[in-house]
Design an enzyme around this catalytic site. Structure first.
Site, short mmCIF file in Angstrom:
data_model
loop_
_atom_site.label_atom_id
_atom_site.label_comp_id
_atom_site.label_asym_id
_atom_site.label_seq_id
_atom_site.Cartn_x
_atom_site.Cartn_y
_atom_site.Cartn_z
N SER A 95 0.90 10.77 0.02
CA SER A 95 0.19 10.90 -1.32
C SER A 95 -0.61 9.80 -1.60
O SER A 95 -1.98 9.86 -2.03
CB SER A 95 1.17 10.70 -2.35
N PHE A 133 -7.00 8.88 -9.29
CA PHE A 133 -7.79 9.95 -9.83
C PHE A 133 -7.29 10.47 -10.92
O PHE A 133 -6.02 11.01 -11.40
CB PHE A 133 -7.51 11.17 -8.96
N THR A 136 -5.49 14.83 -15.12
CA THR A 136 -4.38 15.23 -15.73
C THR A 136 -3.78 14.59 -16.96
O THR A 136 -3.84 13.47 -16.88
CB THR A 136 -2.98 15.32 -14.89
N GLY A 141 -2.44 20.13 -17.92
CA GLY A 141 -1.88 19.86 -16.62
C GLY A 141 -2.57 21.11 -15.73
O GLY A 141 -3.59 20.58 -15.22
N TRP A 166 0.71 11.26 -15.02
CA TRP A 166 1.08 11.60 -13.60
C TRP A 166 0.01 11.04 -12.60
O TRP A 166 -0.38 12.03 -11.53
CB TRP A 166 1.36 12.90 -13.67
N ILE A 167 -0.23 9.95 -12.86
CA ILE A 167 -1.68 9.59 -11.80
C ILE A 167 -0.95 8.69 -10.59
O ILE A 167 -0.44 7.67 -10.97
CB ILE A 167 -2.55 8.65 -12.60
N THR A 168 -1.23 9.04 -9.48
CA THR A 168 -0.56 8.58 -8.35
C THR A 168 -1.48 7.25 -7.97
O THR A 168 -2.77 7.36 -8.31
CB THR A 168 -0.85 9.50 -7.00
N CYS A 243 -12.55 18.38 -6.09
CA CYS A 243 -11.73 17.28 -5.45
C CYS A 243 -10.36 17.69 -4.89
O CYS A 243 -9.55 17.49 -4.09
CB CYS A 243 -11.65 16.17 -6.52
N GLU A 368 -1.36 18.98 -8.04
CA GLU A 368 -2.66 19.30 -7.37
C GLU A 368 -2.74 20.86 -7.44
O GLU A 368 -3.19 21.62 -6.72
CB GLU A 368 -3.01 19.05 -6.02
#
Length: 389
Positions: A95, A133, A136, A141, A166-168, A243, A368
């Site tokens: 991820s 990125f 969300t 969502g 929920w941002i990686t 994206c 995603e």
């Protein structure tokens, strides 16, 4: 290395020498640098920041981009194999690389100015800067077009307000690609740097999935972003969706890696575990499960390989990428659960990997674009009738 155990249709023949070398290099990296540590990292909710330089040196970040921007001009199959091998280790490791490449470097490359590309892309490729990125939101969502994050012009700046969730990579990122609506309702992309006044990130705790990954909430409160940090070539929400398409492609390959890892673990255990004076691999029901697992892995491998070659020719449509993400993640999740069952009681221990993969894949199944959203994307394409939006 012998890949026959999880290459039942001898797909090995189709890879170029360069692709094989790349796959082998990343597999060796995962075996030596990730696998000995991943149980501890996952249990302790830690992301291995110290691996970033090594991942960058191997070319995990933006490998398909031109060399002038720090990339390696690799093809999409080579990129997919990188994602496959990283997720054989853990979804969280994949991820990080996937977000850096598909959700940060890609929008800068596709929608950024030449100045933005020449500044940011080499730094991101070398791992000297990490990105995230921001699309969300807590209440937006699967329907990102309903985002409430706003951007309004004030002199030479833009003022951003809103929350992304929920941002990686959020709290470790040096730059966030943030999407926000302007006063005309048009979605714009912005490069928001760490340390910007009014911009903060907070780690989300209590996860039962992707525990070796950083997941965050981003807060924008009157954050002043200069016009030079706006991505000038975006075309509304369509650009953000483009994206996501890039990310889904990498996910489809990564899921194959997780499935392969679970199958190998289950097969090895079944051959060694003795019950009723013989290995459980001799039992019909166990053989049925192993065959089912290998069959589905083989189908998933062929799906992403063909998709990758199509993508390299510019012929892959986003609906086809949705199908690969939809099929392969569900396949991997089913296989991880089946493998845990074969492992018996020992399968719930952290020393075994299948349950960790299953828990990670619960998130991959959702992020995603959820499994259901991928279904509706494909359904709209084959019927020409939209069932949502």
């Amino acid at each position: 290395m012998n890949f026959k155990g999880v290459d039942y249709y001898d797909l090995e023949e189709e890879f170029t020498p360069q692709e094989k070398l790349i796959r082998n290099t990343f597999r060796k990296f995962v075996e030596e640098k990730v696998m000995p540590r991943i149980p501890h990292l996952w249990m302790n909710d830690e992301f291995p920041m110290d691996l970033i330089p090594s991942l960058a040196a191997l070319g995990a970040f933006g490998p398909t981009f031109p060399k002038e921007y720090g990339g390696h001009n690799l093809g999409d199959v080579a990129y997919g194999l990188i994602m496959q091998e990283l997720e054989r280790g853990d979804s969280g490791i994949r991820s990080c690389a996937s977000v850096q490449s598909a959700l940060v470097m890609y929008p800068i490359y596709a929608f950024g100015s030449e100045e933005q590309k020449r500044y940011w892309l080499p730094l991101l490729a070398k791992g000297e800067k990490i990105g995230c990125f921001g699309l969300t939101e807590p209440e937006a969502g699967s329907d990102p077009a309903s985002m409430t994050t706003t951007a309004r012009r004030q002199g030479s700046d833009w003022i951003l307000n809103g929350t992304k969730m929920w941002i990686t990579n959020g709290t470790i990122a040096d730059v966030a690609v943030v999407w926000a609506k302007d006063p005309d309702g048009v979605v714009q992309g912005f490069l928001v740097e760490k340390g910007t006044k009014g911009f903060t990130a907070e780690t989300i705790k209590g996860k039962l999935s992707l525990r070796a990954s950083v997941t965050s909430t981003l807060y924008l409160d009157q954050a002043h972003i200069p016009e030079s940090h706006r991505l000038p070539h975006t075309e509304g929400i369509k650009s953000a969706f483009m994206c996501l398409t890039q990310a889904r492609y990498g996910i489809a390959w990564g899921a194959v890696g997780a499935a392969m890892a679970c199958y190998e673990e289950a097969l090895e255990f079944a051959l060694k575990r003795i019950q009723f004076q013989k290995p459980i691999a001799s039992f019909q029901l166990i053989q049925q499960q192993l065959v089912e697992m290998l069959q589905e892995i083989t189908k998933a491998q062929l799906l992403v390989y063909r998709l990758g070659r199509m993508k390299e020719k510019g012929k892959a449509h986003y609906e086809q990428i949705s199908m690969a993400k939809r099929n392969n993640v569900k396949t991997a999740l089913d296989i991880a659960r089946m493998a845990r069952s074969i492992l018996g009681a020992g399968g719930i221990l952290i020393e075994s990997h299948s349950l960790r993969h299953a828990l990670n894949l619960e998130s991959v199944y959702t992020y995603e674009g959820t499994h259901e959203i991928q279904t509706l994307i494909i359904g709209r394409h084959i019927t020409d009738i939209p069932s949502f939006g």
